[in-house]
Design a protein around this motif. Sequence first.
Motif, PDB file in Angstrom:
ATOM      1  N   GLU A  64       0.808  -1.227   0.000  1.00 33.93           N
ATOM      2  CA  GLU A  64       0.000   0.000   0.000  1.00 33.93           C
ATOM      3  C   GLU A  64       0.838   1.274   0.000  1.00 33.93           C
ATOM      4  O   GLU A  64       0.369   2.316  -0.447  1.00 33.93           O
ATOM      5  N   THR A  65       2.034   1.220   0.529  1.00 33.41           N
ATOM      6  CA  THR A  65       2.814   2.446   0.690  1.00 33.41           C
ATOM      7  C   THR A  65       4.037   2.527  -0.206  1.00 33.41           C
ATOM      8  O   THR A  65       4.613   3.603  -0.341  1.00 33.41           O
ATOM      9  N   GLU A 106       7.374   4.308   0.932  1.00 33.42           N
ATOM     10  CA  GLU A 106       7.706   5.733   0.850  1.00 33.42           C
ATOM     11  C   GLU A 106       7.365   6.341   2.208  1.00 33.42           C
ATOM     12  O   GLU A 106       6.257   6.139   2.722  1.00 33.42           O
ATOM     13  N   ASN A 136       3.939   7.994   2.952  1.00 35.51           N
ATOM     14  CA  ASN A 136       2.849   7.024   2.893  1.00 35.51           C
ATOM     15  C   ASN A 136       2.887   6.082   4.093  1.00 35.51           C
ATOM     16  O   ASN A 136       1.839   5.709   4.631  1.00 35.51           O
ATOM     17  N   GLN A 185       1.379   7.804   7.140  1.00 35.86           N
ATOM     18  CA  GLN A 185      -0.088   7.808   7.102  1.00 35.86           C
ATOM     19  C   GLN A 185      -0.638   6.426   7.461  1.00 35.86           C
ATOM     20  O   GLN A 185      -1.569   6.307   8.253  1.00 35.86           O
ATOM     21  N   SER A 201       9.364   6.238   9.677  1.00 31.07           N
ATOM     22  CA  SER A 201       8.901   7.119   8.608  1.00 31.07           C
ATOM     23  C   SER A 201       9.204   8.582   8.919  1.00 31.07           C
ATOM     24  O   SER A 201       9.591   9.347   8.033  1.00 31.07           O
TER      25      SER A 201
END
Length: 91
Positions: free
Chosen positions: A9-10, A13, A16, A19, A40
């Motif tokens: 899903e990310t 990154e 992302n 989140q 992150s």
Amino acid sequence: MQGLKLAVETGLEPGNVEQFAREIINQNDSSKMQEILGWSLWRQNRYEEAEAALKRAIELNPNDPWLKDQLNKINEKNAGDESYQARISLG
């Protein structure tokens, strides 16, 4: 499976991942997600927030030596981009 979902899903990154981790933490706060959130934030050069997330991870899992080691690494004077490595598993 959560690690695989995170990766897919990310794309791993940092923005992302942040989140994704925050969404999971809102449902169920865990040391693993706090650690991933810290990673992150660290990758986004948001060092104080990363430190706070790691400290929260340690509060949730005080017997985990990895978390304490990672906190020590990010607080080193010469910590670089690779100093802090979250245990993002793909299983």
